[in-house]
Design an enzyme around this catalytic site. Structure first.
Site, short mmCIF file in Angstrom:
data_model
loop_
_atom_site.label_atom_id
_atom_site.label_comp_id
_atom_site.label_asym_id
_atom_site.label_seq_id
_atom_site.Cartn_x
_atom_site.Cartn_y
_atom_site.Cartn_z
N ASP A 5 -16.22 -4.31 -0.15
CA ASP A 5 -15.82 -4.22 1.09
C ASP A 5 -17.00 -4.32 1.76
O ASP A 5 -17.92 -3.78 1.53
CB ASP A 5 -15.36 -2.64 1.27
CG ASP A 5 -14.04 -2.44 0.48
OD1 ASP A 5 -13.38 -3.57 0.26
OD2 ASP A 5 -13.75 -1.41 0.13
N ASP A 31 0.75 -1.37 0.15
CA ASP A 31 0.13 0.07 -0.22
C ASP A 31 0.80 1.37 0.04
O ASP A 31 1.69 1.50 0.75
CB ASP A 31 -0.83 0.18 1.26
CG ASP A 31 -2.09 -1.05 1.27
OD1 ASP A 31 -2.09 -1.97 0.32
OD2 ASP A 31 -2.59 -1.35 2.30
#
Length: 265
Positions: A154, A29
């Site tokens: 999600d 990330d």
């Protein structure tokens, strides 16, 4: 029946074929040019912050990773691809090693997705844009192939979260997953927000509901803390798992996890 076909016939007791080559996808990330790990995806909550994300990514390759999971957090939070040069460097160095690259964060149009795929990424993760404009899934799939499309779902308590996890929709993740499979998605990246980044283990039930409802591969994300968590995800039919904080905080090593999964076919 030869051993290869025998392995391909293994099922988890619910009719879902188990992937004997279950993959661990190390997360890289990127935020402000660094490799970070956030708690619950909250900006400013970095538990890990490392210089030179390209070197971090290649270190995972050296340790046995076959696929890298890249996320441009600046793109996701601000809509600006500040980490473009890093992404290009990772792709240019990893592709000659036959490494798969999937990337998400800040993909807001077909053009954004096409640019990343043309750079050499194998798969793009379509999350918010897929929920707002489902047609993009079909467009990218038809232009670049089904395997180029990962839809990111999600979920909190089984329902799809939107707007950076700040809002919970009335749509069940299972139903949304089915609809994207019909539109041409090649994979689903399923993140369980309830466990993401907390290093308290996985709750496999929401992931299992999804793996049993779709035919395309489901990549699990959220909560992996031990190698046993990986065994549980493999058992319920996940194709692989994104692992971030557990690797960066040395809960286990990538080498040990790969070896353990191979011995557990």
């Amino acid at each position: 029946m030869d051993s290869k076909n025998k392995k391909n016939k293994i099922e988890n007791g619910h009719g879902k074929r188990i992937n004997p080559d279950f993959e661990i996808l190390p997360a890289v990330d990127m935020k402000n040019g660094k490799c970070v790990q956030l708690v619950q995806g909250i900006p400013g909550s970095e538990m890990v912050s490392l210089d030179n994300p390209a070197e971090v990514a290649l270190s995972w390759v050296a340790r046995g990773a076959k696929t890298l999971h890249l996320v441009d957090l600046d793109g996701a939070f601000e809509g600006k691809r500040k980490n473009a040069s890093i992404i290009e460097e990772i792709i240019s160095r990893a592709k000659p090693l036959d490494i798969q690259i999937q990337i998400g964060g800040g993909i807001r149009s077909f053009e954004d997705a096409a640019k990343l795929l043309n750079w050499g990424a194998d798969r793009v993760i379509l999350s918010t844009i897929a929920l707002k404009n489902p047609k993009i899934v079909r467009d990218v799939s038809e232009s670049f192939g089904k395997k180029s499309v990962v839809v990111g779902l999600d979920s909190k308590n089984g329902y799809v979260a939107v707007e950076g996890w700040t809002e919970i929709s009335t749509k069940k993740a299972v139903d949304v997953g089915k609809s994207f499979e019909e539109l041409g998605a090649g994979y689903i990246l399923f993140t369980n927000i309830d466990t993401e980044g907390l290093l308290k283990g996985v709750d496999v039930r929401p992931t299992q509901e999804l793996t049993e409802s779709v035919q395309i591969p489901v990549i699990a994300s959220g909560g992996v803390t031990t190698i046993d968590d990986l065994f549980e995800l493999k058992k319920i039919g996940a194709w692989g798992a994104v692992v971030g904080s557990a690797l960066y905080t040395h809960k286990f090593t990538l080498e040990d996890a790969i070896a353990a999964l191979k011995s557990n076919v």
